[in-house]
Design a protein around this motif. Structure first.
Motif, PDB file in Angstrom:
ATOM      1  N   VAL A  42       0.864  -1.288  -0.020  1.00 19.29           N
ATOM      2  CA  VAL A  42      -0.058   0.129  -0.029  1.00 19.29           C
ATOM      3  C   VAL A  42       0.829   1.082   0.009  1.00 19.29           C
ATOM      4  N   LEU A  43       1.827   1.139   0.808  1.00 14.70           N
ATOM      5  CA  LEU A  43       2.598   2.568   0.987  1.00 14.70           C
ATOM      6  C   LEU A  43       3.668   2.661  -0.187  1.00 14.70           C
ATOM      7  N   THR A  44       3.677   1.715  -1.184  1.00 15.28           N
ATOM      8  CA  THR A  44       4.504   2.041  -2.295  1.00 15.28           C
ATOM      9  C   THR A  44       3.759   1.972  -3.449  1.00 15.28           C
ATOM     10  N   THR A  45       2.471   2.403  -3.062  1.00 12.85           N
ATOM     11  CA  THR A  45       1.265   2.204  -4.468  1.00 12.85           C
ATOM     12  C   THR A  45       1.629   3.516  -5.473  1.00 12.85           C
ATOM     13  N   ASN A  46       1.820   3.215  -6.771  1.00 12.86           N
ATOM     14  CA  ASN A  46       1.651   4.378  -7.554  1.00 12.86           C
ATOM     15  C   ASN A  46       0.556   5.108  -7.815  1.00 12.86           C
ATOM     16  N   GLY A  47       0.348   6.402  -8.092  1.00  9.38           N
ATOM     17  CA  GLY A  47      -0.820   7.011  -8.217  1.00  9.38           C
ATOM     18  C   GLY A  47      -0.723   8.350  -8.767  1.00  9.38           C
ATOM     19  N   GLY A  48      -1.904   9.005  -9.319  1.00  7.15           N
ATOM     20  CA  GLY A  48      -1.625  10.521  -9.639  1.00  7.15           C
ATOM     21  C   GLY A  48      -2.052  11.312  -8.669  1.00  7.15           C
ATOM     22  N   ILE A  49      -1.451  12.588  -8.468  1.00 11.85           N
ATOM     23  CA  ILE A  49      -2.015  13.471  -7.780  1.00 11.85           C
ATOM     24  C   ILE A  49      -1.552  14.829  -7.959  1.00 11.85           C
ATOM     25  N   ALA A  50      -2.393  16.025  -7.838  1.00 13.44           N
ATOM     26  CA  ALA A  50      -1.892  17.198  -8.024  1.00 13.44           C
ATOM     27  C   ALA A  50      -1.027  17.726  -7.042  1.00 13.44           C
ATOM     28  N   LEU A  51       0.162  18.036  -7.275  1.00 16.00           N
ATOM     29  CA  LEU A  51       1.132  18.539  -5.944  1.00 16.00           C
ATOM     30  C   LEU A  51       0.760  19.871  -5.729  1.00 16.00           C
ATOM     31  N   ALA A  52       0.961  20.314  -4.415  1.00 17.44           N
ATOM     32  CA  ALA A  52       0.856  21.557  -3.878  1.00 17.44           C
ATOM     33  C   ALA A  52       2.364  22.185  -4.102  1.00 17.44           C
ATOM     34  N   ASP A  53       2.528  23.692  -3.904  1.00 17.35           N
ATOM     35  CA  ASP A  53       3.704  23.973  -4.003  1.00 17.35           C
ATOM     36  C   ASP A  53       4.701  23.565  -2.989  1.00 17.35           C
ATOM     37  N   THR A  54       5.610  22.739  -3.267  1.00 18.81           N
ATOM     38  CA  THR A  54       6.661  22.041  -2.460  1.00 18.81           C
ATOM     39  C   THR A  54       7.112  23.217  -1.388  1.00 18.81           C
ATOM     40  N   GLY A  55       7.475  24.514  -2.022  1.00 19.73           N
ATOM     41  CA  GLY A  55       8.307  25.559  -1.464  1.00 19.73           C
ATOM     42  C   GLY A  55       7.499  25.997  -0.294  1.00 19.73           C
ATOM     43  N   VAL A  56       6.191  26.321  -0.605  1.00 18.83           N
ATOM     44  CA  VAL A  56       5.199  27.083   0.400  1.00 18.83           C
ATOM     45  C   VAL A  56       5.061  25.950   1.352  1.00 18.83           C
ATOM     46  N   ALA A  57       4.810  24.514   1.192  1.00 19.38           N
ATOM     47  CA  ALA A  57       4.684  23.444   1.784  1.00 19.38           C
ATOM     48  C   ALA A  57       5.682  23.614   2.923  1.00 19.38           C
ATOM     49  N   VAL A  58       6.903  23.462   2.488  1.00 21.46           N
ATOM     50  CA  VAL A  58       8.212  23.610   3.395  1.00 21.46           C
ATOM     51  C   VAL A  58       8.236  24.785   4.174  1.00 21.46           C
ATOM     52  N   LEU A  59       7.820  25.880   3.732  1.00 21.11           N
ATOM     53  CA  LEU A  59       7.795  27.130   4.637  1.00 21.11           C
ATOM     54  C   LEU A  59       6.917  26.990   5.679  1.00 21.11           C
ATOM     55  N   CYS A  60       5.646  26.432   5.245  1.00 24.41           N
ATOM     56  CA  CYS A  60       4.639  26.155   6.333  1.00 24.41           C
ATOM     57  C   CYS A  60       5.099  25.525   7.591  1.00 24.41           C
ATOM     58  N   VAL A  61       5.768  24.273   7.244  1.00 25.77           N
ATOM     59  CA  VAL A  61       6.387  23.453   8.310  1.00 25.77           C
ATOM     60  C   VAL A  61       7.622  24.299   9.111  1.00 25.77           C
ATOM     61  N   ILE A  62       8.425  25.030   8.407  1.00 21.70           N
ATOM     62  CA  ILE A  62       9.248  25.666   8.986  1.00 21.70           C
ATOM     63  C   ILE A  62       8.696  26.793   9.866  1.00 21.70           C
ATOM     64  N   ALA A  63       7.746  27.415   9.516  1.00 17.30           N
ATOM     65  CA  ALA A  63       6.763  28.366  10.337  1.00 17.30           C
ATOM     66  C   ALA A  63       6.175  27.760  11.601  1.00 17.30           C
ATOM     67  N   ASN A  64       5.890  26.531  11.506  1.00 15.11           N
ATOM     68  CA  ASN A  64       5.023  25.759  12.522  1.00 15.11           C
ATOM     69  C   ASN A  64       6.363  25.525  13.692  1.00 15.11           C
ATOM     70  N   ALA A  65       7.691  25.197  13.090  1.00  9.93           N
ATOM     71  CA  ALA A  65       8.737  24.892  13.894  1.00  9.93           C
ATOM     72  C   ALA A  65       9.231  26.151  14.711  1.00  9.93           C
ATOM     73  N   PHE A  66       9.006  27.114  13.928  1.00 11.75           N
ATOM     74  CA  PHE A  66       9.548  28.402  14.728  1.00 11.75           C
ATOM     75  C   PHE A  66       8.381  28.676  15.760  1.00 11.75           C
ATOM     76  N   VAL A  67       7.112  28.739  15.630  1.00 12.33           N
ATOM     77  CA  VAL A  67       6.120  28.475  16.767  1.00 12.33           C
ATOM     78  C   VAL A  67       6.325  27.569  17.866  1.00 12.33           C
ATOM     79  N   ALA A  68       6.593  26.343  17.285  1.00 12.37           N
ATOM     80  CA  ALA A  68       7.079  25.345  18.415  1.00 12.37           C
ATOM     81  C   ALA A  68       8.389  25.685  19.370  1.00 12.37           C
ATOM     82  N   LEU A  69       9.358  26.241  18.727  1.00  7.85           N
ATOM     83  CA  LEU A  69      10.328  27.000  19.390  1.00  7.85           C
ATOM     84  C   LEU A  69      10.159  27.945  20.406  1.00  7.85           C
ATOM     85  N   ALA A  70       9.107  29.024  19.802  1.00 10.53           N
ATOM     86  CA  ALA A  70       8.678  29.869  20.804  1.00 10.53           C
ATOM     87  C   ALA A  70       8.043  29.220  21.920  1.00 10.53           C
TER      88      ALA A  70
END
Length: 672
Positions: free
Chosen positions: A404-432
């Motif tokens: 299941v975890l290695t299944t192939n399939g099609g999916i429209a991808l979100a902007d990876t850069g924005v996604a990484v930025l959102c996770v980093i922002a969450n890390a900043f809040v957690a650090l605070a």
């Protein structure tokens, strides 16, 4: 909100942001009065069932009425909290009630939900009368912030207007065939409608094999089937009617998910203190959900995943409200949310683990404050929750986790850069939050740590996502479908948690400046900027060359363009195929410009309601059609030779020639 543990040491909210969430006053209720309330609620239940059996109380207006009834049940004084509890309750209950396959005479699921809501409202009203509580405490307390879930619902309605406004089976099928996975999702919904239970508990099909997708979680499809019985009755329509209903319900449930997410935010006390502080924070989440990465699931044909992420957000909100709402109600709502996740997209449960851990520790820490009936109710909720979660796990028992975890399939991808930025922002809040772990009293420090554990959920998810990526790279050499899908969930939850964390940490500073005239302009400008964060969301200037770039707005424009253009020839073909009635199962093998032949074959099985594990291997046998219309005989003969239980449906103009070319199979070559 400021975590409930921190709420007592935070600056006092304004008077307009202080609804009382628990009823006050009134004498204790006696046993005889309890029995009277039970009788009254039972009579209300029976009355609704009787009226439904007479043919009344069916239609879209009664679906809307159901929503109003659920909001009138006094689960909280806060209007947003009522929206949160009601949306989680109805969406979390639906997966449970379709696991029973035996018919109950005179009681379909739509009648059950309507009657249960009526009984709850009647019992609540009677309780208020018996205990002489004031009417104002029965009605929800409205803060100006409570308008935001309504505005978000309207914005969501605009984005899914294509689904909501379909007027014919042709339009519905045109929208559904634009994305691959709507074929199996409609199949699951239609099977539940026609057979009265989720596929996992149905008997084997006529060919002796399990039904296709019997191991796939069907909570989303159960919710659609429940609402379908409310608005259209328990008797399923023909495939064309069900296609239209399915499309409209996808839009309706998408709006429900939007309301669940935004009401979860506006339920939190820290976001109810000042509208101008709250507006830009909620807007960034609403934009992300409605036209940003949150819109990808519904237009990408996995709306069940989108609803699952909404449940994850609800889990976080409910746990943050653990000291604001009564413990039994909090436990019930959290359980329903977890059931919704497990029966929607079970891997998303990992994003709920921090919330569950914090809530469990909260109950243990305050166990001496629970009354005996609280303990009884909590135990009953736990039993129901474990049973429902166990059913979801059992449904998947035949699957291999690695496969299941290695299944192939099609999916429209979100902007990876924005996604990484959102996770980093969450890390900043957690650090605070982490930097404040030793500040203040013991209760204050405990609140800081529990908020850290909940609001750092995306970091926990990102760590597991990294592990999944490594596993997929080792197994298949690339990251695949489930990594991208999980990454999308982590991004959305990171946006929500970051906004809550920002509100908890810095809203007291902003509140001090909210009285300035320039603050209004700053809030409105920030709100406008938030609507553009995930791309241009407006479609009004498309014909003048200014096209939208946000995912949801782009998908809406594409739907509008498709509906205004000529109808592809395959659409009426598939509807004609759906009207063919014969005992033997058949599969369509035909070439159509700009349409995947395997997807056409899937729809031919879906519209018959005969998609089983035994006939599923026939779908890839039509792959020779990728090379052009001349390969119809190749696809057809492969199926006829390898699968004697199947007939092959071809286009009418090819029927005489193909029967003449393959006389030994002439009786199995059919047309519409």
């Amino acid at each position: 909100m400021l975590s409930p543990d921190l709420h007592s040491v935070s600056s006092a909210p304004t008077r307009s942001a202080r609804p009382r969430n628990r009823p006050t006053g009134g004498p204790k209720i006696s046993l005889s009065q309890i029995l009277l309330l039970l009788v009254i609620s039972f009579l209300a239940f029976l009355a609704v069932v009787a009226v439904r059996n007479s043919g009344a109380l069916t239609g879209w207006r009664f679906g809307i009425l159901l929503g109003f009834v659920l909001l009138l049940i006094p689960t909280s004084r806060s209007f947003s909290q009522r929206i949160l509890v009601a949306s989680v309750g109805i969406a979390g209950l639906a997966p449970i009630i379709w696991w029973y396959s035996g018919p109950v005479p005179g009681l379909d699921r739509g009648s059950f939900v309507l009657a249960l809501a009526a009984a709850g409202l009647t019992a609540s009203a009677a309780f208020w009368i018996v205990t002489r509580r004031p009417l104002r405490s029965f009605l929800p307390y409205a803060n100006v912030v409570d308008i935001l879930p309504v505005v978000a619902a309207l914005a969501s309605l605009w984005v899914v207007q294509g689904f909501i406004s379909v007027r014919s089976p042709e339009e519905a099928l045109l929208l559904l065939t634009r994305s691959w996975d709507f074929a199996p999702h409609f199949n699951m919904y239609d099977m539940i409608r026609n057979h009265g239970a989720v596929l996992a508990v149905l008997p084997a099909s006529a060919d002796g094999s399990p039904w296709s997708a019997a191991t796939y979680p069907q909570g989303f499809h159960s919710l659609l089937a429940t609402l379908a019985e409310v608005v259209a009755g328990s008797r399923p329509g023909d495939p064309g009617e069900e296609l239209v209903l399915f499309c409209r319900l996808i839009g309706a449930v998408t709006i429900l998910g939007t309301v669940m997410v935004i009401a979860g935010l506006t339920s939190l006390p820290v976001l109810r203190r000042n509208f101008l502080v709250t507006l830009p924070l909620v807007t960034i989440v609403a934009t992300a959900w409605i036209v940003g990465p949150g819109s990808i699931p519904v237009f990408g044909a996995f709306p069940n995943f989108g609803l699952g992420v909404a449940f994850c957000v609800a889990c976080i909100a409910i746990v943050q409200l653990r000291r604001v709402i009564p413990p039994s109600l909090a436990s019930a709502a959290l359980t329903m949310a977890l059931v919704g996740v497990a029966h929607g997209w079970i891997l998303l449960l990992v994003l709920c683990l921090p919330s569950v851990a914090v809530y469990g520790w909260h109950l243990i820490r305050h166990r001496t404050q629970l009354r005996s009936w609280d303990v009884t109710v909590q135990s009953a909720i736990a039993v129901v929750g474990v049973a429902a979660l166990g059913a979801a796990v059992w449904q998947l028992h035949a699957l291999s986790a690695g496969d299941v975890l290695t299944t192939n399939g099609g999916i429209a991808l979100a902007d990876t850069g924005v996604a990484v930025l959102c996770v980093i922002a969450n890390a900043f809040v957690a650090l605070a939050f982490f930097s404040r772990r030793k500040a203040g009293s013991e209760e204050h420090r405990h609140g800081t740590l529990t908020s850290l554990h909940v609001l750092a959920t995306p970091l926990f998810g990102a760590a597991l996502l990294l592990a999944l990526g490594i596993f997929q790279l080792v197994q298949s050499g690339s990251v695949t479908y489930y990594f991208h899908k999980s990454f999308l969930a982590v991004e959305i939850v990171a946006i929500v948690c970051t906004v809550i964390g920002v509100a908890e940490l810095w809203s007291p500073i902003l509140l001090k400046k909210s009285g300035r005239k320039t603050f209004v302009a700053a809030s409105l400008l920030t709100t406008l900027g938030a609507t553009q964060f995930f791309g241009l969301p407006f479609t009004g200037m498309s014909e003048q060359g200014l096209k939208p770039t946000a995912s949801g707005a782009t998908a809406l424009l594409q739907q509008t363009t498709a509906l205004s253009g000529p109808m592809p020839p395959l659409i009426p073909k598939l509807l004609a195929i759906s009207r063919v009635k014969q005992e033997r199962t058949f599969i369509y093998a035909g070439f159509n410009d700009f349409f995947d032949p395997l997807l056409a074959a899937q729809w031919s099985l879906t519209l018959q309601g005969k998609w089983t594990n035994k006939v599923e291997p026939a779908i890839p046998l039509v792959s020779p059609l990728y090379k052009g219309p001349s390969k119809v005989p190749n696809a057809m003969i492969a199926i006829l030779e390898k699968m004697p239980e199947l007939d092959v449906m071809v286009d009418p103009e090819l029927l005489p020639e193909l029967r003449a070319a393959f006389p030994e199979y002439a009786s199995r070559i059919i047309t519409y």
